[in-house]
Write a protein that holds these residues in place. Sequence first.
Motif, PDB file in Angstrom:
ATOM      1  N   GLN A 199       0.808  -1.270  -0.095  1.00  0.00           N
ATOM      2  CA  GLN A 199      -0.174   0.047  -0.162  1.00  0.00           C
ATOM      3  C   GLN A 199       0.911   1.374  -0.074  1.00  0.00           C
ATOM      4  OE1 GLN A 199      -3.236  -0.663  -0.606  1.00  0.00           O
ATOM      5  NE2 GLN A 199      -2.668  -3.001  -0.010  1.00  0.00           N
ATOM      6  N   GLN A 223       2.210   1.440  -3.628  1.00  0.00           N
ATOM      7  CA  GLN A 223       1.659   1.958  -4.441  1.00  0.00           C
ATOM      8  C   GLN A 223       1.284   3.469  -4.638  1.00  0.00           C
ATOM      9  OE1 GLN A 223      -3.067   1.407  -4.011  1.00  0.00           O
ATOM     10  NE2 GLN A 223      -2.902  -0.535  -5.215  1.00  0.00           N
ATOM     11  N   GLN A 224       1.429   3.967  -3.265  1.00  0.00           N
ATOM     12  CA  GLN A 224       0.984   5.588  -3.424  1.00  0.00           C
ATOM     13  C   GLN A 224       2.409   6.199  -3.782  1.00  0.00           C
ATOM     14  OE1 GLN A 224      -2.002   6.568  -3.224  1.00  0.00           O
ATOM     15  NE2 GLN A 224      -2.360   4.312  -2.938  1.00  0.00           N
ATOM     16  N   ASN A 261      -3.391   2.211   2.916  1.00  0.00           N
ATOM     17  CA  ASN A 261      -3.563   2.944   1.690  1.00  0.00           C
ATOM     18  C   ASN A 261      -3.884   4.299   1.792  1.00  0.00           C
ATOM     19  OD1 ASN A 261      -5.229   3.569  -0.863  1.00  0.00           O
ATOM     20  ND2 ASN A 261      -3.948   1.637  -1.575  1.00  0.00           N
ATOM     21  N   THR A 278      -2.281   7.710   0.802  1.00  0.00           N
ATOM     22  CA  THR A 278      -2.849   8.673  -0.299  1.00  0.00           C
ATOM     23  C   THR A 278      -3.125   9.984   0.190  1.00  0.00           C
ATOM     24  OG1 THR A 278      -4.014   6.654  -1.081  1.00  0.00           O
ATOM     25  CG2 THR A 278      -5.011   8.704  -1.561  1.00  0.00           C
TER      26      THR A 278
END
Length: 508
Positions: free
Chosen positions: A289, A292-293, A429, A433
């Motif tokens: 997570q 991913q960001q 996440n 984010t």
Amino acid sequence: MPAVVVSGSGENQEFEGRITVYVTVCVIIAAFGGLMFGYDVGISGGVTSMDDFLKKFFPVVYKKKQHAHENNYCKYDNQSLQLFTSSLYIAALIASFVASKVCSKAGRKPTVQIASIFFLIGVVLTAGGLNIEMIIFGRIFLGFGVGFANQAVPLFLSEIAPTNIRGALNISFQLFITIGILLSNLVNYFTANIHPHGWRISLGIAGIPASMLCVGSILICETPTSLIERHKVEKGRKVLRKIRGVENVDDEFDSIIHACEMARQVKDPFRKLMKPVSRPPLVIAICLQIFQQFTGINAVMFYAPVLFQTVGFGNDAALLSSVITGLVNVFSTIISIYLVDKAGRRILLLEACVQMLISQVIIGIILFKGLKATGANLSKGEAIFVVVLVCTFVMGFAWSWGPLGWLIPSETFPLETRSVGFAFAVSTNMLFTFVIAQAFLSMLCKMQAGIFFFFAAWIIIMGVFTWFLLPETKGVPVDSMVDKVWKQHWFWRSFVAEDEFRTDVKVV
């Protein structure tokens, strides 16, 4: 079409059933939670580049944008403007832990219903916003919806689907996110020239998928696993027959019963999650997570219209360029659905690291050499090349770190820690984010073109992590993960205690 579950002993067992129309309808309805998330991600960047919106809520930013000698990198740098975007994600972070408890105690279906109600409240407040407090409160309610939907929908999809297409259906959640982003870009493109309330239309259209999710959530069933886990055994058997389209579901039913009995032996899932045996899936879920960001994807998707305006496109052209990247995002996710169970997880992640790294570095070099803080923008050719590079970057992300960031955690947590473990993944996440959404425009102002080198450095770290610490999970049953993955891995095997191995539990 039979679904197959492989037991810890390696035996294959076929369950009777087929892909029914009812399951297909349930999956589509539930996936609207992903579409709402994607729409909310994509809509904010376009709305915050609209002059009417800025004049009403952020006049300081509007004046900076109109200044004759504006700083190309700093014209949108405003903490309140960033809070409009990022407030959704901090709300989703908080909501995900509440949603985890609701998901376990009340079921997946009520959690989706609650998410739809939060979405509707958020749409009313943002589209009807009269002041900045009202629209930020609206974004917070949308964030509550995202937290509940992102917790419940992936679990719902995994538990209602026949086992042999579970991976593809799980990625369909990410597919609907990308469709939501694309739709938001299309809406922004057409509403940008509707004055003075185009921004209200953009925010208000979110009410359509929110309403569909609200009404549709009444029609969907609860998952058999959730029903049996909450001691509604016969109702679980009845629902299982309905979604499989056959009367004989005894084998799959017994498998779910066995998994639930094992899960009930764990009285404190959080404590179980903190034990060494749970360390491999937990660390990997959290790191995926974060990574991913820190690919920079949400910075690109949130602020694509702003970014393209920065390199020299007009407002309409910038929004059209965002539509192009949205199309690339959708079609690349479809490619991931096709490749994930053929090529495997690791190869997609590693290939994407190379592709994204090259794209980020070249974008950084072009902006560093051609786009100064003040003065002329890039040439038309250079600006178009930046759009091509952004599309190449989005393509790599969309068939790897985007869908696999959700898929891999859903594969690696056993039933007894599945809900709380996935809550950690969702909250991580949302936290990062939020960090990126709140900081990106300020980072763009301070670091200028260096922002792309910053994200490129993270992509190198991600590649190293994947190469050394992320094992392949393609084709490995959840119940065999300890023996076939963690126990065999050079690093993770030291965290798995011998007496905590789970080798004979069927997880469905």
